[in-house]
Design a protein around this motif. Structure first.
Motif, mmCIF file in Angstrom:
data_model
loop_
_atom_site.group_PDB
_atom_site.id
_atom_site.type_symbol
_atom_site.label_atom_id
_atom_site.label_comp_id
_atom_site.label_asym_id
_atom_site.label_seq_id
_atom_site.Cartn_x
_atom_site.Cartn_y
_atom_site.Cartn_z
ATOM 1 N N ASP A 220 42.478 28.120 75.632
ATOM 2 C CA ASP A 220 42.024 28.903 74.487
ATOM 3 C C ASP A 220 41.171 28.008 73.608
ATOM 4 O O ASP A 220 41.679 27.123 72.914
ATOM 5 N N PHE A 221 39.865 28.207 73.647
ATOM 6 C CA PHE A 221 38.922 27.386 72.896
ATOM 7 C C PHE A 221 39.305 27.297 71.420
ATOM 8 O O PHE A 221 39.224 26.234 70.811
ATOM 9 N N ASN A 222 39.726 28.404 70.864
ATOM 10 C CA ASN A 222 40.043 28.451 69.429
ATOM 11 C C ASN A 222 41.332 27.727 69.061
ATOM 12 O O ASN A 222 41.595 27.507 67.885
ATOM 13 N N SER A 223 42.128 27.349 70.045
ATOM 14 C CA SER A 223 43.365 26.621 69.759
ATOM 15 C C SER A 223 43.124 25.116 69.646
ATOM 16 O O SER A 223 44.040 24.367 69.317
ATOM 17 N N ASP B 149 38.827 20.921 65.524
ATOM 18 C CA ASP B 149 37.482 20.357 65.448
ATOM 19 C C ASP B 149 37.572 18.843 65.652
ATOM 20 O O ASP B 149 38.364 18.159 65.007
ATOM 21 N N HIS C 249 33.687 20.564 71.354
ATOM 22 C CA HIS C 249 34.593 20.695 70.211
ATOM 23 C C HIS C 249 34.165 19.837 69.030
ATOM 24 O O HIS C 249 34.957 19.582 68.126
ATOM 25 N N LYS D 275 43.939 17.349 70.712
ATOM 26 C CA LYS D 275 45.188 17.878 70.151
ATOM 27 C C LYS D 275 46.139 16.760 69.719
ATOM 28 O O LYS D 275 46.856 16.891 68.720
#
Length: 165
Positions: free
Chosen positions: A12-15, A18, A50, A154
């Motif tokens: 999931d790109f949005n998870s 930045d 990202h 992450k």
């Protein structure tokens, strides 16, 4: 989850936070460069997707996968990175060499994670044959380099959140 059931490039790109203000080191093995090259490319491209800046991605090579631990340790000591992605590929052969290299490298990276403040991402592919490696280096199972980059971002975010508590 077994790679056979999960594409290494699906996420999931949005998870993913930045990465604009994050610094990454990538230590990549020259051995099996037909595999480690695409893994490196996947990692760099995903970091950039990202927000990571070119000047914040430091890439260094080492001769083989066993040297990934030393290379990662030196990157950490440089103080120039927030996370290290260790990329290598070991393909099983006819001798126990595979077992020693895989075990030593795995233990070395685990030791760095347990004893330093910089996360080292395990991007070592250990396969029974070259086809399995190709499948994980941009083939039908995705690219382990993508997964390594997402994990690095992450983990840097994880550390930063803890520091704010």
């Amino acid at each position: 989850m077994a790679t056979a059931y999960h594409n290494l490039s699906d996420y999931d790109f949005n998870s993913v936070p930045d990465a604009e203000n994050m610094r990454f080191g990538i230590v990549v093995s020259e051995w099996n460069s037909n595999i480690t090259g695409p893994l490196l490319e996947g990692a760099v491209n995903t970091l950039k997707k990202h927000g990571a800046k070119d000047e914040n991605i430091l890439v260094q090579t080492v001769p083989g996968s066993f040297e990934l631990t030393y290379g990662s340790a030196q990157m950490i000591k440089s103080g120039k990175v927030d996370a290290v992605i260790a990329i290598g590929c070991v393909v099983r052969g006819d001798t126990p060499h595979f077992d020693y290299v895989c075990a030593g490298t795995t233990q070395g990276i685990a030791h760095l994670n347990a004893t330093t403040d910089v996360p080292v991402i395990y991007g070592l592919i250990t396969t029974n044959n070259m086809q399995q490696a190709e499948d994980r280096a941009g083939g039908k199972l995705g690219n382990k380099g993508d997964e390594g980059a997402v994990t690095a971002i992450k983990m840097v975010d994880f550390k930063r959140k803890l520091q704010k508590l």
